[in-house]
Design a protein around this motif. Sequence first.
Motif, PDB file in Angstrom:
ATOM      1  N   GLN A   8       0.834  -1.199   0.000  1.00  0.00           N
ATOM      2  CA  GLN A   8       0.000   0.000   0.000  1.00  0.00           C
ATOM      3  C   GLN A   8       0.875   1.258   0.000  1.00  0.00           C
ATOM      4  O   GLN A   8       0.602   2.200  -0.730  1.00  0.00           O
ATOM      5  CB  GLN A   8      -0.930  -0.007   1.219  1.00  0.00           C
ATOM      6  CG  GLN A   8      -1.806   1.229   1.338  1.00  0.00           C
ATOM      7  CD  GLN A   8      -2.752   1.407   0.167  1.00  0.00           C
ATOM      8  OE1 GLN A   8      -3.210   0.439  -0.431  1.00  0.00           O
ATOM      9  NE2 GLN A   8      -3.037   2.653  -0.186  1.00  0.00           N
ATOM     10  N   ARG A   9       1.936   1.251   0.797  1.00  0.00           N
ATOM     11  CA  ARG A   9       2.848   2.408   0.835  1.00  0.00           C
ATOM     12  C   ARG A   9       3.515   2.617  -0.512  1.00  0.00           C
ATOM     13  O   ARG A   9       3.654   3.744  -0.985  1.00  0.00           O
ATOM     14  CB  ARG A   9       3.923   2.209   1.906  1.00  0.00           C
ATOM     15  CG  ARG A   9       3.343   2.340   3.293  1.00  0.00           C
ATOM     16  CD  ARG A   9       4.256   2.936   4.309  1.00  0.00           C
ATOM     17  NE  ARG A   9       4.902   4.145   3.848  1.00  0.00           N
ATOM     18  CZ  ARG A   9       6.114   4.521   4.227  1.00  0.00           C
ATOM     19  NH1 ARG A   9       6.794   3.792   5.062  1.00  0.00           N
ATOM     20  NH2 ARG A   9       6.647   5.631   3.791  1.00  0.00           N
ATOM     21  N   ILE A  10       3.915   1.557  -1.167  1.00  0.00           N
ATOM     22  CA  ILE A  10       4.548   1.667  -2.494  1.00  0.00           C
ATOM     23  C   ILE A  10       3.553   2.263  -3.486  1.00  0.00           C
ATOM     24  O   ILE A  10       3.911   3.139  -4.275  1.00  0.00           O
ATOM     25  CB  ILE A  10       5.073   0.292  -2.962  1.00  0.00           C
ATOM     26  CG1 ILE A  10       6.275  -0.120  -2.115  1.00  0.00           C
ATOM     27  CG2 ILE A  10       5.420   0.310  -4.448  1.00  0.00           C
ATOM     28  CD1 ILE A  10       6.708  -1.558  -2.301  1.00  0.00           C
ATOM     29  N   ARG A  11       2.299   1.798  -3.430  1.00  0.00           N
ATOM     30  CA  ARG A  11       1.273   2.358  -4.326  1.00  0.00           C
ATOM     31  C   ARG A  11       1.073   3.846  -4.082  1.00  0.00           C
ATOM     32  O   ARG A  11       0.971   4.640  -5.017  1.00  0.00           O
ATOM     33  CB  ARG A  11      -0.053   1.615  -4.144  1.00  0.00           C
ATOM     34  CG  ARG A  11      -0.201   0.431  -5.068  1.00  0.00           C
ATOM     35  CD  ARG A  11      -1.603  -0.155  -5.019  1.00  0.00           C
ATOM     36  NE  ARG A  11      -1.444  -1.353  -4.210  1.00  0.00           N
ATOM     37  CZ  ARG A  11      -2.184  -1.722  -3.188  1.00  0.00           C
ATOM     38  NH1 ARG A  11      -3.204  -1.031  -2.829  1.00  0.00           N
ATOM     39  NH2 ARG A  11      -1.935  -2.805  -2.513  1.00  0.00           N
ATOM     40  N   GLU A  12       1.038   4.237  -2.806  1.00  0.00           N
ATOM     41  CA  GLU A  12       0.852   5.648  -2.470  1.00  0.00           C
ATOM     42  C   GLU A  12       2.007   6.495  -2.988  1.00  0.00           C
ATOM     43  O   GLU A  12       1.800   7.561  -3.569  1.00  0.00           O
ATOM     44  CB  GLU A  12       0.717   5.814  -0.957  1.00  0.00           C
ATOM     45  CG  GLU A  12      -0.577   5.267  -0.401  1.00  0.00           C
ATOM     46  CD  GLU A  12      -0.578   5.191   1.123  1.00  0.00           C
ATOM     47  OE1 GLU A  12       0.424   5.601   1.763  1.00  0.00           O
ATOM     48  OE2 GLU A  12      -1.582   4.707   1.684  1.00  0.00           O
ATOM     49  N   ILE A  13       3.220   6.016  -2.792  1.00  0.00           N
ATOM     50  CA  ILE A  13       4.403   6.755  -3.261  1.00  0.00           C
ATOM     51  C   ILE A  13       4.402   6.828  -4.785  1.00  0.00           C
ATOM     52  O   ILE A  13       4.667   7.882  -5.370  1.00  0.00           O
ATOM     53  CB  ILE A  13       5.694   6.106  -2.717  1.00  0.00           C
ATOM     54  CG1 ILE A  13       5.777   6.307  -1.209  1.00  0.00           C
ATOM     55  CG2 ILE A  13       6.923   6.678  -3.419  1.00  0.00           C
ATOM     56  CD1 ILE A  13       6.843   5.478  -0.530  1.00  0.00           C
ATOM     57  N   THR A  14       4.097   5.725  -5.423  1.00  0.00           N
ATOM     58  CA  THR A  14       4.046   5.697  -6.886  1.00  0.00           C
ATOM     59  C   THR A  14       3.008   6.681  -7.411  1.00  0.00           C
ATOM     60  O   THR A  14       3.267   7.435  -8.351  1.00  0.00           O
ATOM     61  CB  THR A  14       3.742   4.270  -7.394  1.00  0.00           C
ATOM     62  OG1 THR A  14       4.756   3.391  -6.913  1.00  0.00           O
ATOM     63  CG2 THR A  14       3.684   4.230  -8.913  1.00  0.00           C
ATOM     64  N   ASN A  15       1.839   6.687  -6.795  1.00  0.00           N
ATOM     65  CA  ASN A  15       0.790   7.621  -7.210  1.00  0.00           C
ATOM     66  C   ASN A  15       1.225   9.070  -7.036  1.00  0.00           C
ATOM     67  O   ASN A  15       0.982   9.912  -7.908  1.00  0.00           O
ATOM     68  CB  ASN A  15      -0.511   7.369  -6.452  1.00  0.00           C
ATOM     69  CG  ASN A  15      -1.207   6.099  -6.888  1.00  0.00           C
ATOM     70  OD1 ASN A  15      -0.974   5.619  -8.006  1.00  0.00           O
ATOM     71  ND2 ASN A  15      -2.050   5.560  -6.040  1.00  0.00           N
ATOM     72  N   ARG A  16       1.891   9.384  -5.934  1.00  0.00           N
ATOM     73  CA  ARG A  16       2.388  10.759  -5.724  1.00  0.00           C
ATOM     74  C   ARG A  16       3.411  11.133  -6.765  1.00  0.00           C
ATOM     75  O   ARG A  16       3.418  12.240  -7.287  1.00  0.00           O
ATOM     76  CB  ARG A  16       2.980  10.910  -4.330  1.00  0.00           C
ATOM     77  CG  ARG A  16       1.927  11.147  -3.274  1.00  0.00           C
ATOM     78  CD  ARG A  16       2.536  11.545  -1.973  1.00  0.00           C
ATOM     79  NE  ARG A  16       3.259  10.367  -1.466  1.00  0.00           N
ATOM     80  CZ  ARG A  16       4.045  10.367  -0.413  1.00  0.00           C
ATOM     81  NH1 ARG A  16       4.268  11.461   0.242  1.00  0.00           N
ATOM     82  NH2 ARG A  16       4.630   9.278  -0.015  1.00  0.00           N
ATOM     83  N   LEU A  17       4.310  10.201  -7.079  1.00  0.00           N
ATOM     84  CA  LEU A  17       5.342  10.481  -8.072  1.00  0.00           C
ATOM     85  C   LEU A  17       4.741  10.688  -9.459  1.00  0.00           C
ATOM     86  O   LEU A  17       5.166  11.559 -10.208  1.00  0.00           O
ATOM     87  CB  LEU A  17       6.368   9.352  -8.122  1.00  0.00           C
ATOM     88  CG  LEU A  17       7.285   9.225  -6.893  1.00  0.00           C
ATOM     89  CD1 LEU A  17       8.075   7.945  -6.977  1.00  0.00           C
ATOM     90  CD2 LEU A  17       8.198  10.438  -6.798  1.00  0.00           C
ATOM     91  N   LEU A  18       3.748   9.886  -9.799  1.00  0.00           N
ATOM     92  CA  LEU A  18       3.141   9.979 -11.117  1.00  0.00           C
ATOM     93  C   LEU A  18       2.265  11.237 -11.266  1.00  0.00           C
ATOM     94  O   LEU A  18       2.184  11.793 -12.352  1.00  0.00           O
ATOM     95  CB  LEU A  18       2.321   8.743 -11.422  1.00  0.00           C
ATOM     96  CG  LEU A  18       3.122   7.440 -11.585  1.00  0.00           C
ATOM     97  CD1 LEU A  18       2.186   6.251 -11.750  1.00  0.00           C
ATOM     98  CD2 LEU A  18       4.077   7.542 -12.756  1.00  0.00           C
ATOM     99  N   THR A  19       1.626  11.675 -10.193  1.00  0.00           N
ATOM    100  CA  THR A  19       0.758  12.842 -10.286  1.00  0.00           C
ATOM    101  C   THR A  19       1.542  14.145 -10.297  1.00  0.00           C
ATOM    102  O   THR A  19       1.056  15.160 -10.735  1.00  0.00           O
ATOM    103  CB  THR A  19      -0.282  12.886  -9.154  1.00  0.00           C
ATOM    104  OG1 THR A  19       0.395  12.880  -7.898  1.00  0.00           O
ATOM    105  CG2 THR A  19      -1.235  11.715  -9.254  1.00  0.00           C
ATOM    106  N   LYS A  20       2.791  14.129  -9.850  1.00  0.00           N
ATOM    107  CA  LYS A  20       3.618  15.340  -9.841  1.00  0.00           C
ATOM    108  C   LYS A  20       4.453  15.474 -11.112  1.00  0.00           C
ATOM    109  O   LYS A  20       5.136  16.438 -11.291  1.00  0.00           O
ATOM    110  CB  LYS A  20       4.517  15.339  -8.607  1.00  0.00           C
ATOM    111  CG  LYS A  20       3.737  15.506  -7.339  1.00  0.00           C
ATOM    112  CD  LYS A  20       4.636  15.637  -6.147  1.00  0.00           C
ATOM    113  CE  LYS A  20       3.758  15.794  -4.916  1.00  0.00           C
ATOM    114  NZ  LYS A  20       4.465  16.327  -3.797  1.00  0.00           N
ATOM    115  N   ALA A  21       4.386  14.490 -11.973  1.00  0.00           N
ATOM    116  CA  ALA A  21       5.201  14.518 -13.187  1.00  0.00           C
ATOM    117  C   ALA A  21       4.673  15.492 -14.213  1.00  0.00           C
ATOM    118  O   ALA A  21       3.621  15.987 -14.202  1.00  0.00           O
ATOM    119  CB  ALA A  21       5.272  13.127 -13.797  1.00  0.00           C
TER     120      ALA A  21
END
Length: 95
Positions: free
Chosen positions: A82-95
Amino acid sequence: HKSAAKVFILLDALFRNFVDGYTPGELAKATGMTPPEITRFVLTLEEAGYAERIPETGRVRVSVSLARKAIQIMQSLDAAEQRIREITNRLLTKA
């Protein structure tokens, strides 16, 4: 040490059928160990809290406390995922 390795082989076999467990004869057949080895190693696992007898049948299985530990590992892995998904989502939305 060969005895320690055999204990782990036995434990691995026990994990395969938590609900019904195994008779000592079934464990001997599944592991290739002799009945006296099964008796000795099951006793070792019981004393360490890793195996138990099913009260209704007398069959051997991994202990409930060990099964709980396996559930704790799964919960930890789920939380990490779940933490990996959250981090991935944050990284992808800031791109």
